[in-house]
Design an enzyme around this catalytic site. Structure first.
Site, PDB file in Angstrom:
ATOM      1  N   GLU A 171      46.037  40.213 -93.686  1.00 29.42           N
ATOM      2  CA  GLU A 171      47.194  39.983 -92.815  1.00 29.42           C
ATOM      3  C   GLU A 171      48.017  38.802 -93.312  1.00 29.42           C
ATOM      4  OE1 GLU A 171      48.189  39.859 -88.032  1.00 29.42           O
ATOM      5  OE2 GLU A 171      46.181  39.299 -88.718  1.00 29.42           O
TER       6      GLU A 171
ATOM      7  N   THR B  55      37.910  38.003 -88.842  1.00 26.54           N
ATOM      8  CA  THR B  55      37.080  38.589 -89.888  1.00 26.54           C
ATOM      9  C   THR B  55      37.609  38.105 -91.239  1.00 26.54           C
ATOM     10  OG1 THR B  55      38.444  40.584 -89.996  1.00 26.54           O
ATOM     11  CG2 THR B  55      36.519  40.636 -88.543  1.00 26.54           C
ATOM     12  N   PRO B  56      36.730  37.808 -92.189  1.00 22.92           N
ATOM     13  CA  PRO B  56      37.202  37.261 -93.469  1.00 22.92           C
ATOM     14  C   PRO B  56      38.229  38.142 -94.169  1.00 22.92           C
ATOM     15  CG  PRO B  56      34.844  36.912 -93.254  1.00 22.92           C
ATOM     16  CD  PRO B  56      35.253  37.777 -92.085  1.00 22.92           C
ATOM     17  N   ALA B  57      37.954  39.431 -94.302  1.00 24.51           N
ATOM     18  CA  ALA B  57      38.871  40.313 -95.023  1.00 24.51           C
ATOM     19  C   ALA B  57      40.132  40.604 -94.229  1.00 24.51           C
ATOM     20  CB  ALA B  57      38.163  41.624 -95.381  1.00 24.51           C
TER      21      ALA B  57
ATOM     22  N   HIS C 207      47.408  39.836 -85.549  1.00 25.71           N
ATOM     23  CA  HIS C 207      46.190  40.532 -85.148  1.00 25.71           C
ATOM     24  C   HIS C 207      45.031  39.532 -85.119  1.00 25.71           C
ATOM     25  CE1 HIS C 207      43.771  44.012 -84.346  1.00 25.71           C
ATOM     26  NE2 HIS C 207      43.021  43.838 -85.420  1.00 25.71           N
TER      27      HIS C 207
END
Length: 406
Positions: free
Chosen positions: A313, A306-308, A302
């Site tokens: 993932e 994004t950091p989170a 994916h």
């Protein structure tokens, strides 16, 4: 009949920021050439980064299709035309075939909705298009495709946020496996680079602010990542039972051998830190394909930057695949296509398996040491007996597709 026994991809169609058609899109992805540009501050929207489909002329669709449908439906129509031609199918000669149209989109006719609302507020209902409502409904893409091609089978719009395109392909697999249709035109479309969505994603901190380096802004798995770049586009796949494709002499590009879907049940925006829903979806896809994690030779992640999201993932991939298959995010090239992302990336995964090529992850210059994955920064060649395409959506909705050679 299980999915593994019988569903193949006979046609691909892509309209993306990377190119008009599957071939130019794939070429740019394999070269790792980003498409993001900086769009200056407007009256209602701050400066932002975007990946737009370039040189798109709606007139190619004919007069009525150039005026009435929303842009997302127009992009889908072009992608669907290419997919059907690639599959060697002529809609004028369906000959009684049960043709299903399953499309994923998270925002539907977003541009039409916002344009109509501005007209209503500025001058009243007399300035609204009479097509404002039908063109803005969430089912606008699937409806336009069924009308355009005379597809009288099941027609459905799927919305699992940014997993929508992959979820639509998964639903199409089930319809074929259950003998509910003979041909499935499945994929996703999105055109939501609009004031509402740009401002909204920015308000929750999801968008990159690397304004000094637009092309290098989306940095999946990089230590300097700070969010995604919003994009637009469409990806459509023609799916058929393998026996039916062979009977008509069609080429099978690859097989979609398994599909898994699961939810984090955690938060409306944030993924579960341990990616529990994604892990469950991966396991289900592998089980339905009747393969093991060890068989996976490539993963299209994916990878939104994004950091989170990247961190969650990566935890899943590290835990489930100790043999460390190469992992790619193609979003640094195309941008994040939201509801279309899963379909476009499924098409890239089909091409990777068919051509034996693993595309690079562009913009990865400072690999996050906390993410222990094999992430190529240059295109790699080699046989791919099994690849996965992973999609994660707001609300913790996850979808995974398993792709094997045709």
């Amino acid at each position: 009949m299980t999915v593994r026994q019988g569903v193949c991809v006979t046609g691909l169609g892509l309209v993306t920021p990377a190119g008009d058609g599957w071939a130019p899109s794939w070429e740019r992805v394999c070269k790792g050439l980003p498409t993001a540009v900086l769009e200056r501050e407007q009256e209602t929207v701050p400066a932002h980064l975007a990946c737009r489909v370039g040189g798109f002329d709606p007139a190619r669709l004919g007069r009525a299709r150039a005026r009435r449908p929303d842009r997302c439906a127009q992009l889908a129509l072009l992608a669907a035309r290419e997919a059907l031609a690639d599959a060697g199918l002529d809609p004028a000669r369906w000959e009684g075939a049960r043709v299903a149209v399953i499309v994923g989109s998270s925002s539907g006719g977003a541009q039409t909705l916002e344009t109509g609302h501005r007209a209503l507020l500025a001058a009243g209902p007399q300035d609204m298009s009479p097509y404002a409502v039908p063109a803005s409904l969430s089912n606008t893409v699937s409806a336009q495709l069924t009308i355009e091609f005379g597809a009288g089978g099941a027609s459905c719009t799927v919305n699992t946020a940014c997993a929508s395109g992959a979820s639509a392909i998964g639903m199409a697999l089930d319809l074929l496996a259950l003998d509910r249709c003979d041909i499935a035109l499945a994929g996703g479309a999105e055109a939501a680079i609009t004031p509402f969505y740009v401002a909204g994603f920015d308000r929750i901190g999801a968008l990159s602010h690397h304004f000094d380096d637009p092309a290098g802004a989306l940095r999946a798995f990089d230590r300097q990542r700070d969010g995604f770049v919003i994009g637009e586009g469409a990806g459509m796949l023609v799916l058929e039972r393998t026996a039916d494709a062979r009977a008509r002499g069609a080429r099978a590009r690859a097989r979609v051998s398994g599909f898994g879907a699961a939810s984090d049940a955690h938060h409306v925006v944030k993924p579960h830190p341990d990616g529990t829903g994604l892990a469950a979806a991966v396991r289900e896809a592998l089980a339905r394909a009747d393969v093991s994690a060890r068989d996976v030779a490539h993963i299209n992640a994916h990878g939104t930057g994004t950091p989170a999201g990247d961190r969650a993932e990566a935890r899943v991939l590290d835990a489930l695949f100790p043999h460390r298959p190469p992992v790619t995010s193609t979003k640094p090239v195309t941008g994040h296509l939201l509801g279309a992302a899963g379909a476009v990336e499924a098409a890239f995964t089909v091409l990777a398996v068919e051509q034996g090529l693993i595309p690079p992850t562009a913009n990865l210059t400072d690999h996050d040491p906390a993410i222990d994955l094999d992430i190529p920064t240059e295109c790699r060649a080699g046989g791919l007996p099994l690849a996965l395409s992973l999609s994660m959506g707001f609300g913790g909705q996850n979808a995974v597709l398993a792709v094997t050679p045709g």
